[in-house]
Design a protein around this motif. Sequence first.
Motif, PDB file in Angstrom:
ATOM      1  N   HIS A   7       0.832  -1.199   0.000  1.00 17.83           N
ATOM      2  CA  HIS A   7       0.000   0.000   0.000  1.00 17.83           C
ATOM      3  C   HIS A   7       0.868   1.251   0.000  1.00 17.83           C
ATOM      4  N   ASN A  48     -10.675   0.228  -8.077  1.00 18.58           N
ATOM      5  CA  ASN A  48     -10.687  -0.738  -6.983  1.00 18.58           C
ATOM      6  C   ASN A  48     -11.036  -2.108  -7.536  1.00 18.58           C
ATOM      7  N   GLU A  60      -8.293  -7.343  -1.650  1.00 18.88           N
ATOM      8  CA  GLU A  60      -8.716  -6.047  -2.188  1.00 18.88           C
ATOM      9  C   GLU A  60      -7.496  -5.193  -2.491  1.00 18.88           C
ATOM     10  N   GLY A  62      -6.283  -1.345  -4.930  1.00 20.58           N
ATOM     11  CA  GLY A  62      -6.762  -0.201  -5.694  1.00 20.58           C
ATOM     12  C   GLY A  62      -5.727   0.891  -5.778  1.00 20.58           C
ATOM     13  N   LYS A  63      -6.218   2.107  -5.990  1.00 20.29           N
ATOM     14  CA  LYS A  63      -5.367   3.270  -6.233  1.00 20.29           C
ATOM     15  C   LYS A  63      -4.204   3.350  -5.246  1.00 20.29           C
ATOM     16  N   ASP A  65      -1.726   1.263  -4.939  1.00 23.38           N
ATOM     17  CA  ASP A  65      -1.196  -0.026  -4.487  1.00 23.38           C
ATOM     18  C   ASP A  65      -0.251  -0.595  -5.550  1.00 23.38           C
ATOM     19  N   THR A  80     -14.591  -3.130  -9.142  1.00 27.37           N
ATOM     20  CA  THR A  80     -15.726  -2.439  -8.540  1.00 27.37           C
ATOM     21  C   THR A  80     -15.758  -0.950  -8.879  1.00 27.37           C
ATOM     22  N   SER A  81     -14.637  -0.402  -9.340  1.00 24.86           N
ATOM     23  CA  SER A  81     -14.608   0.929  -9.957  1.00 24.86           C
ATOM     24  C   SER A  81     -13.501   0.899 -11.007  1.00 24.86           C
TER      25      SER A  81
END
Length: 90
Positions: A7, A48, A60, A62-63, A65, A80-81
């Motif tokens: 992250h 995501n 999970e 996303g942005k 990562d 999911t997005s």
Amino acid sequence: MKIKVEHQPSLEHLNELDVFNWPIWQKEISKFPWTYDDQETCYFLAGNVIVTPDGGEAVEMGKRDLVTFPAGMSCTWEITSDVRKHYCFD
């Protein structure tokens, strides 16, 4: 087979990997199966995702990562997005 998620890696680390010169992949909200023939490292610029390895636990990401997927892993991607990411196959 584990998915490695880092992250918010430092800009220095991203530059060491030359991430910003890797190609970009984009995909809208969707769900699909995927198998990694080679190890992939990617850096998410947007979006995501929930990635579930076959027989494993959902992960999970996303942005901002930095993610490494192992060679030989089969999984299901659930975006999911909308996703935009740099990627590199090793």
